[in-house]
Design a protein around this motif. Sequence first.
Motif, short mmCIF file in Angstrom:
data_model
loop_
_atom_site.label_atom_id
_atom_site.label_comp_id
_atom_site.label_asym_id
_atom_site.label_seq_id
_atom_site.Cartn_x
_atom_site.Cartn_y
_atom_site.Cartn_z
N ARG A 158 48.99 -81.35 39.57
CA ARG A 158 50.70 -81.46 39.91
C ARG A 158 50.71 -81.38 41.25
O ARG A 158 51.73 -82.05 41.64
CB ARG A 158 50.94 -79.86 39.56
N ARG A 159 49.81 -81.31 42.32
CA ARG A 159 50.15 -81.53 43.63
C ARG A 159 50.13 -82.96 44.12
O ARG A 159 50.52 -83.36 45.03
CB ARG A 159 48.69 -80.89 44.52
N TYR A 160 49.55 -83.98 43.05
CA TYR A 160 49.72 -85.32 43.45
C TYR A 160 50.86 -86.05 42.68
O TYR A 160 51.28 -86.98 43.12
CB TYR A 160 48.54 -86.08 42.75
N ILE A 161 51.78 -85.37 42.01
CA ILE A 161 53.09 -85.84 41.23
C ILE A 161 53.95 -86.31 42.30
O ILE A 161 54.33 -85.61 43.41
CB ILE A 161 53.67 -84.82 40.48
N GLN A 162 54.41 -87.60 42.18
CA GLN A 162 55.59 -88.12 43.12
C GLN A 162 56.85 -87.68 42.09
O GLN A 162 57.16 -88.76 41.20
CB GLN A 162 55.31 -89.72 43.03
#
Length: 236
Positions: A61-65
């Motif tokens: 989730r920390r990489y979601i744009q």
Amino acid sequence: MRTMIFFLVLFAANVIQAITGFAGTLLAMPVSIQLIGVSEAKVILNIMAFVSCLWIAVENRRYIQYKILGKIILWMGSGMIIGIWIFDKVSLDFLLPCYGIFILLIALKKLLIPREIQMPGWLLTGSLLAAGILHGMFVSGGALLVVYASAVIKDKDQFRATVAPVWVILNLFLMISDELHGSMTAEVLKITGLGIIPLFLAIYIGNKIQKKINQSVFLKLTYILLAVSGLSVLVP
């Protein structure tokens, strides 16, 4: 026997889904249609993709744009409504060969012309709408979504993390549609329940492989399998 083969297909497709973030259902659908029928395959693979992509989305989730994700959902969601309507109104005898040809063309393009072609913004947005239409019909909008996502997201982790929640959100709406259409029968839910074990095993293995594998070599193999999958719809 057909159900056991389907579980093997489900396992292999979700290993690929965990690695690439998009190719699993597209690869599994044509073979699954031949094994268990189109309506059953749509419902089961939709639920499986929802579960596997939810896992990937939460884990990454920390990489979601989120801005890109919002645009994808808007356009694909609109297209999906059209796709569901087409699936209800148009004969499968016409739709299935068109679907098989589409998959085969996508696979051949990726194998023979791997270089991505620069596309204007309006055409990229159009690919999202078309992806939604195809997803509404056969839960297989991944190939066209990748046309857009690969143009706007260059980082591999961001790509995978942003594509995964697309299927979580859209497949949830498809599940509601399937329930309203009476497609979630007791037999379909039974097969889905039994498929959870190979699904989780596939996700675990796929996540391990994803960290070590040469992505370009793996994608080439995926597209070869995709071509075979498309041919399975066209050849009785």
